[in-house]
Design an enzyme around this catalytic site. Structure first.
Site, PDB file in Angstrom:
ATOM      1  N   SER A 154      35.680  36.915  33.959  1.00 39.45           N
ATOM      2  CA  SER A 154      34.655  37.927  33.743  1.00 39.45           C
ATOM      3  C   SER A 154      33.530  37.787  34.768  1.00 39.45           C
ATOM      4  O   SER A 154      33.759  37.948  35.961  1.00 39.45           O
ATOM      5  CB  SER A 154      34.140  37.836  32.297  1.00 39.45           C
TER       6      SER A 154
ATOM      7  N   GLU B 185      41.000  43.513  36.475  1.00 42.74           N
ATOM      8  CA  GLU B 185      40.984  43.693  35.022  1.00 42.74           C
ATOM      9  C   GLU B 185      39.578  44.103  34.616  1.00 42.74           C
ATOM     10  O   GLU B 185      38.644  43.969  35.390  1.00 42.74           O
ATOM     11  CB  GLU B 185      41.402  42.402  34.308  1.00 42.74           C
TER      12      GLU B 185
ATOM     13  N   HIS C  71      40.705  40.165  29.481  1.00 41.28           N
ATOM     14  CA  HIS C  71      40.023  39.779  28.241  1.00 41.28           C
ATOM     15  C   HIS C  71      40.984  39.918  27.071  1.00 41.28           C
ATOM     16  O   HIS C  71      40.782  40.710  26.145  1.00 41.28           O
ATOM     17  CB  HIS C  71      38.771  40.636  28.052  1.00 41.28           C
TER      18      HIS C  71
END
Length: 306
Positions: free
Chosen positions: A104, A207, A277
């Site tokens: 992230s 992502e 995630h």
């Protein structure tokens, strides 16, 4: 085999203390020595301590001598301190055997590190969202993490989705391509800065979380118009999760985005990489040379022993 894992917080404050405790306990249960940074649970506004605190935590992680420096969680906070991160110290630690792992917001540090030093870091779990899962972490994720610790990880294979243009590739491959990427929103935020790697002939993986398809397409469009995508050998899309479609979308979805992107490029756009995630995710060496092979709907990314 017991390994030394150093947990630190370079981004957002840890709000889910229960998940943090579960993650630490799980790593200990797996037989590892876990060292928690003195400021890992600090809080300053939305951050895990002020900027000085988090920069110091990154330095301690680099100085820890641990086998793995693992972030507690993502969130937000690294882009605002990219000009202060001790890249040389991190690179030296990596050469000494420390693997820096995260997901992230950690994408910002990984890409800046790649640009500044060329050092390889790992896209993978964080303590809270990975090892702190309730009731137990995902088996595949844990196996990939253990392979990293034992120096046994050689690659990742996955199945391409049916029904889009990626499954029309009968056979394709590339070799010795730099693997790079991570969270799409964070990566796009670095465009035009000194921290964006100018990778050519690479494999770009992406992502994101809580970004609806039109916003995903908007960010991909920025990468397209800036020429970043066309300079790669392949684009690999991971998992895009926790978003909501609305009646206004009228059928516009992630598949629409993938098909549109494929139509804009002369390189393969491969979907369904088990990374993002989500509980089930592989670990990926950002900055390493990889081989990527597609046969029908089967894709294999290999990097050997790093």
């Amino acid at each position: 085999m017991k390994k030394h894992i150093y947990i630190y917080s370079p981004s957002g404050a840890v709000r889910d203390k229960a998940a943090f405790r579960r993650g630490v306990k799980r790593l200990k249960t797996l037989g590892h020595e876990v060292e928690v940074d003195s400021d890992a649970l600090r809080s300053h506004m939305r951050f895990a301590g002020d900027d000085d605190t988090r920069v110091a935590a990154i330095q301690r992680a680099a100085d820890s001598g641990a086998d793995v420096a693992l972030i507690s969680r993502g969130g937000y906070g690294l882009t605002r301190i990219l000009d202060r991160i001790p890249y040389k110290a991190i690179s030296k630690a990596i050469k000494g055997g420390t693997h820096f792992v995260g997901i992230s917001d950690f994408t910002a540090l990984q890409l800046a590190l790649l640009k500044k030093t060329g050092a390889v870091s790992w896209a993978g779990p964080a303590v809270c969202e990975g090892f702190g899962a309730d009731p137990l972490p995902d088996d595949i994720m844990e196996d990939c993490f253990q392979d990293l610790l034992l120096g046994q990880g050689e690659g990742a294979g996955w199945r391409l989705p049916a029904g889009n243009r990626s499954d029309q590739i009968a056979e394709w491959g590339c070799s010795s391509a730099t693997l790079w990427g991570g969270n799409l929103a964070v990566l796009v935020s670095l465009l035009g800065t000194p921290y964006f790697p100018e990778v050519k002939g690479g494999v770009l993986f992406l992502e994101d979380v809580a970004e609806p398809p039109y916003r995903v397409e908007r960010m991909l469009t920025q990468l397209l118009h800036s020429g970043v995508l066309a300079r790669q050998k392949a684009i690999v899309l991971g998992q895009f999760t926790e978003y909501k479609l609305t009646p206004h979308d009228k059928g516009f979805n992630l598949r629409t985005v993938t098909q549109w992107l494929t139509s804009q490029l002369r390189i393969p756009v491969l979907s369904n990489l088990p990374f993002g995630h989500v509980p089930t995710k592989v670990l990926l060496p950002v900055g390493a040379k990889v081989d990527l092979v597609v046969q029908g709907r089967d894709a294999l990314m290999a990097w050997g022993h790093i």
